[in-house]
Design a protein around this motif. Structure first.
Motif, short mmCIF file in Angstrom:
data_model
loop_
_atom_site.label_atom_id
_atom_site.label_comp_id
_atom_site.label_asym_id
_atom_site.label_seq_id
_atom_site.Cartn_x
_atom_site.Cartn_y
_atom_site.Cartn_z
N ASP A 161 15.13 14.88 44.31
CA ASP A 161 15.25 13.68 43.47
C ASP A 161 16.49 13.75 42.56
O ASP A 161 16.86 12.77 41.94
N THR A 168 16.36 10.54 40.06
CA THR A 168 15.79 9.24 40.44
C THR A 168 14.44 9.47 41.08
O THR A 168 14.29 10.28 41.98
N TYR A 169 13.43 8.77 40.56
CA TYR A 169 12.07 8.96 41.11
C TYR A 169 11.36 7.61 41.09
O TYR A 169 11.79 6.67 40.43
N ARG A 170 10.26 7.53 41.82
CA ARG A 170 9.45 6.31 41.82
C ARG A 170 8.18 6.56 41.04
O ARG A 170 7.50 7.55 41.29
N ASN A 175 5.23 2.18 41.46
CA ASN A 175 6.22 2.30 42.53
C ASN A 175 7.61 1.82 42.10
O ASN A 175 8.49 1.65 42.92
N GLN A 177 11.31 2.17 40.67
CA GLN A 177 12.26 3.28 40.66
C GLN A 177 12.86 3.46 39.27
O GLN A 177 13.15 2.49 38.59
N SER A 179 15.69 5.91 36.93
CA SER A 179 16.78 6.90 36.97
C SER A 179 17.08 7.37 35.56
O SER A 179 17.18 6.55 34.64
#
Length: 251
Positions: A161, A168-170, A175, A177, A179
Motif C-alpha cells: 500500500d 493508499t488504502y481502502r 470502501n 480510498q 491517501s
C-alpha cells in the motif's frame, strides 16, 4: 413462490455478507438477528405478521434488559436495514412503516477525544520496551498520525500500500480510498515492528497467519490494545476511557 419466513430471510442476508467477505457487516447482522429471535422466543413468522406494534414491543423488551439507548438503536436500525432489503425484494410493502413508533436516531454521546496536551503526555510516558502497553501506544499514535485511521484498516495495511512516499488504502467500512503522505513518524512506528512482520504481506504484526482467521486475529489484538490503552489512560488520569477509537476522534 413458497412463502419465505422472516428468520429464513435474515439468515440469507447474513450468508450474503459472508460470501462477499464483509465480516464486520455479517457480525453486525448476526448479533441483530440473534436479539430479534430471542425477543420472539425463537418463534419464526411471516412478513405479514410484522407490525409497528411489534417493533414498539421489541424496543421495550430491549429497554427492560437494561440495554443502553444507543445499543437499542443499534438493534433497531440494523433490523430496519435488513427489512429494508425485504422491501426491495418485494417481500414487504413499504407503506407498512414498521419503525414509525420507535426511535431510530442515535442519542448524541460525548465525542470521545483527548486534547493535544493529553497526547503529548501519552507520548512522553515511559513504558517498557516491547511491552503490550508500548505497542498499544504505538498503535494509538499511528492511528492518530494517519488522520484517525480505524484499527481494522491498520490491521489489514499491506506493505504494497506504500508507494512513492504515499500510503493508499481502502477503508474496510466504506470502501473509500484514502491517501496519506508517509512521514518520519509513520516510518519510526512501523520500523519498530518490522522484524515481527518479516515475511508477512501486512505492514504490522497484528494479523500473523493467512488462514481464514484474519478477522478473529485482528479482533483479539484490538481487544488487547484497548485493554492496554485503558491502563495508559488511568496512568495519565484521563477522564475519557482510552480506546483505539479515541485516536480517530482526537484527530
Amino acid at each position: 413462490a413458497p412463502c419465505k419466513t422472516v428468520f429464513a430471510f435474515l439468515q440469507e442476508q447474513v450468508e450474503r455478507q459472508e460470501r462477499m467477505q464483509k465480516r464486520g457487516t455479517a457480525n453486525t447482522y448476526i448479533s441483530a438477528c440473534r436479539r430479534f429471535k430471542e425477543f420472539r422466543r425463537n418463534m419464526d413468522l411471516v412478513f405479514d405478521e410484522l407490525t409497528p406494534g411489534m417493533m414498539e414491543e421489541y424496543e421495550a423488551w430491549l429497554a427492560n434488559r437494561n440495554q443502553k439507548p444507543n445499543t437499542i438503536r443499534f438493534y433497531l436500525r440494523t433490523l430496519s436495514t435488513l427489512l429494508g432489503k425485504a422491501v426491495s425484494d418485494g417481500l414487504l410493502s413499504e407503506d407498512r412503516k414498521l419503525f414509525c413508533r420507535v426511535r431510530l436516531s442515535y442519542v448524541t454521546t460525548a465525542k470521545r477525544a483527548i486534547s493535544e496536551s493529553d497526547i503529548r503526555a501519552m507520548q512522553n510516558l515511559s513504558l517498557e520496551q516491547d511491552s503490550m502497553l508500548a505497542f498499544a501506544r504505538d498503535m494509538f499514535m499511528f492511528s492518530f498520525y494517519m488522520r484517525g485511521m480505524p484499527f481494522v484498516d491498520i490491521a489489514f495495511l499491506k506493505k504494497t500500500d506504500l508507494k512513492h512516499g504515499m500510503l493508499t488504502y481502502r477503508r474496510k467500512k466504506t470502501n473509500h480510498q484514502q491517501s496519506v503522505e508517509w512521514e518520519q513518524v509513520h516510518r519510526e512506528i512501523v520500523g519498530r515492528y518490522a522484524h515481527l512482520a518479516e515475511g508477512s504481506p501486512y505492514m504490522l504484526p497484528i494479523i500473523k497467519e493467512k488462514d481464514g482467521t484474519e478477522y478473529r486475529q485482528y479482533k483479539r489484538v484490538q481487544e488487547n490494545v484497548n485493554r492496554a490503552l485503558k491502563k495508559i489512560g488511568n496512568m495519565l488520569g484521563l477522564k475519557v476511557s482510552l480506546t483505539a477509537y479515541v485516536a480517530r476522534h482526537s484527530w
